[in-house]
Design an enzyme around this catalytic site. Structure first.
Site, PDB file in Angstrom:
ATOM      1  N   HIS A  73       0.977  -1.259  -0.016  1.00  0.00           N
ATOM      2  CA  HIS A  73      -0.091  -0.067  -0.323  1.00  0.00           C
ATOM      3  C   HIS A  73       0.416   1.123  -0.167  1.00  0.00           C
ATOM      4  CE1 HIS A  73      -1.939  -3.340   2.213  1.00  0.00           C
ATOM      5  NE2 HIS A  73      -3.247  -2.936   1.187  1.00  0.00           N
ATOM      6  N   HIS A 123      -8.103   4.314   4.721  1.00  0.00           N
ATOM      7  CA  HIS A 123      -7.180   3.604   3.963  1.00  0.00           C
ATOM      8  C   HIS A 123      -5.808   3.646   3.791  1.00  0.00           C
ATOM      9  CE1 HIS A 123      -5.583   1.085   1.085  1.00  0.00           C
ATOM     10  NE2 HIS A 123      -6.554  -0.586   0.879  1.00  0.00           N
ATOM     11  N   GLU A 125      -3.222   3.268   1.502  1.00  0.00           N
ATOM     12  CA  GLU A 125      -2.801   3.386   0.792  1.00  0.00           C
ATOM     13  C   GLU A 125      -3.239   5.062   0.586  1.00  0.00           C
ATOM     14  OE1 GLU A 125      -3.736   3.946  -3.762  1.00  0.00           O
ATOM     15  OE2 GLU A 125      -4.219   1.291  -3.386  1.00  0.00           O
ATOM     16  N   SER A 219     -10.249  -5.609   3.096  1.00  0.00           N
ATOM     17  CA  SER A 219      -9.639  -5.456   1.739  1.00  0.00           C
ATOM     18  C   SER A 219     -10.215  -4.282   1.217  1.00  0.00           C
ATOM     19  CB  SER A 219      -9.208  -6.788   0.873  1.00  0.00           C
ATOM     20  OG  SER A 219      -9.009  -6.584  -0.108  1.00  0.00           O
TER      21      SER A 219
END
Length: 278
Positions: A73, A123, A125, A219
């Site tokens: 990520h 998240h 990322e 996920s």
């Protein structure tokens, strides 16, 4: 009962690369190595990595030794700066598609643009990308969240998107931002693996009675596959074959199986084998 597997299910290029790099790093060091956060969002894969001496820590100060693996990520610029200062050896498993977004954010921010990230602010990322523009990005995961944001028409904006976001979300937000009359540069940074998996699940979900989406429940790309499938048929998000409600599944004639980009092949095979035995 008939069971069909979606095309392009399982590990994408970036995840496969990250797993292989982590295992090789552990083998080369003949000792425990650490990833900053889970390498990928799949519990079965994380457990497999532990067996190969790859462990996850949430704080860089908890790393033992002089090696750290940057997960797929990615992370913010501050982690690279810290490791350089402390002479910590970085093994960078950041997905190349994520790296591309980080580069865009860094370069456009330094050109005076405000960075807009279409993605989930929780998240890793997105948090990592934000770290390449001094954590000053404007972030929203859907059109409703962007409706609540005040934009300045005097400012310039560069728009990137989390690699696992649905295409329709990107285009809906893009259309809205254009309607505001802002100075905008758009970068559709959804990765091709995400596009392929989403299209494959969309197509298959129209041909079956129910879909099993296999992957980690944390996920992002797996959850989005489930959202897409639900538009067309009954859909169940599972992590392993043990999560399947067999009595419920037996009521369907045709079952489709899709899997997130961080789902190992052995997990997918166990699901397929179990359904084929019914």
């Amino acid at each position: 009962m008939k069971v069909l597997l979606a095309e392009n299910a399982g590990y994408c290029f970036g995840v496969k690369r990250a797993v292989e790099l982590a295992i090789k790093t552990a083998q080369d060091n003949d000792n425990k190595v650490y990833t900053l956060g889970p390498l990928i969002h799949n519990n079965s894969a994380v457990d497999m990595l532990k067996e190969k001496n790859v462990f996850s820590v949430d704080d860089i100060n908890n790393v033992e030794g002089n090696n750290i693996i940057i997960r797929s990520h990615g992370v913010g610029k501050d982690i690279y700066d810290y490791c350089s200062e402390k002479k910590i050896n970085l093994n960078d498993a950041t997905c190349p598609f994520v790296k591309k977004i980080q580069k865009i954010a860094y370069e456009m921010y330094n050109k005076g643009y405000n960075i807009i990230i279409i993605g989930d602010k929780s998240h890793p990322e997105v948090q990592g990308i934000n770290g390449w523009c001094d954590n000053k990005a404007i972030i929203g995961k859907n059109l409703e969240e962007f409706y609540l944001i005040d934009f300045n028409k005097i400012e310039k904006y560069a728009v990137v998107v989390q690699t696992t976001m649905p295409q329709d979300t990107f285009f809906a937000v893009k259309e809205y931002l254009i309607s505001l009359g802002l100075t905008l540069e758009f970068y559709n940074t959804i990765c091709f693996a995400t596009k392929e998996r989403q299209q494959a699940v969309l197509d298959l979900s129209k041909k079956v009675d129910a879909m099993l989406i296999v992957g980690g429940k944390h996920s992002s790309n797996t959850k989005k596959l489930a959202e897409i499938a639900k538009k067309n048929c009954d859909t169940f998000l599972i992590e392993t074959a043990k999560d399947i409600d067999l009595e419920k599944i037996k009521t369907y004639d045709i079952i489709g199986v899709g899997a997130g980009a961080s789902t190992p092949d052995f997990i997918i095979n166990e699901v397929m084998d179990l359904i084929n035995e019914l």
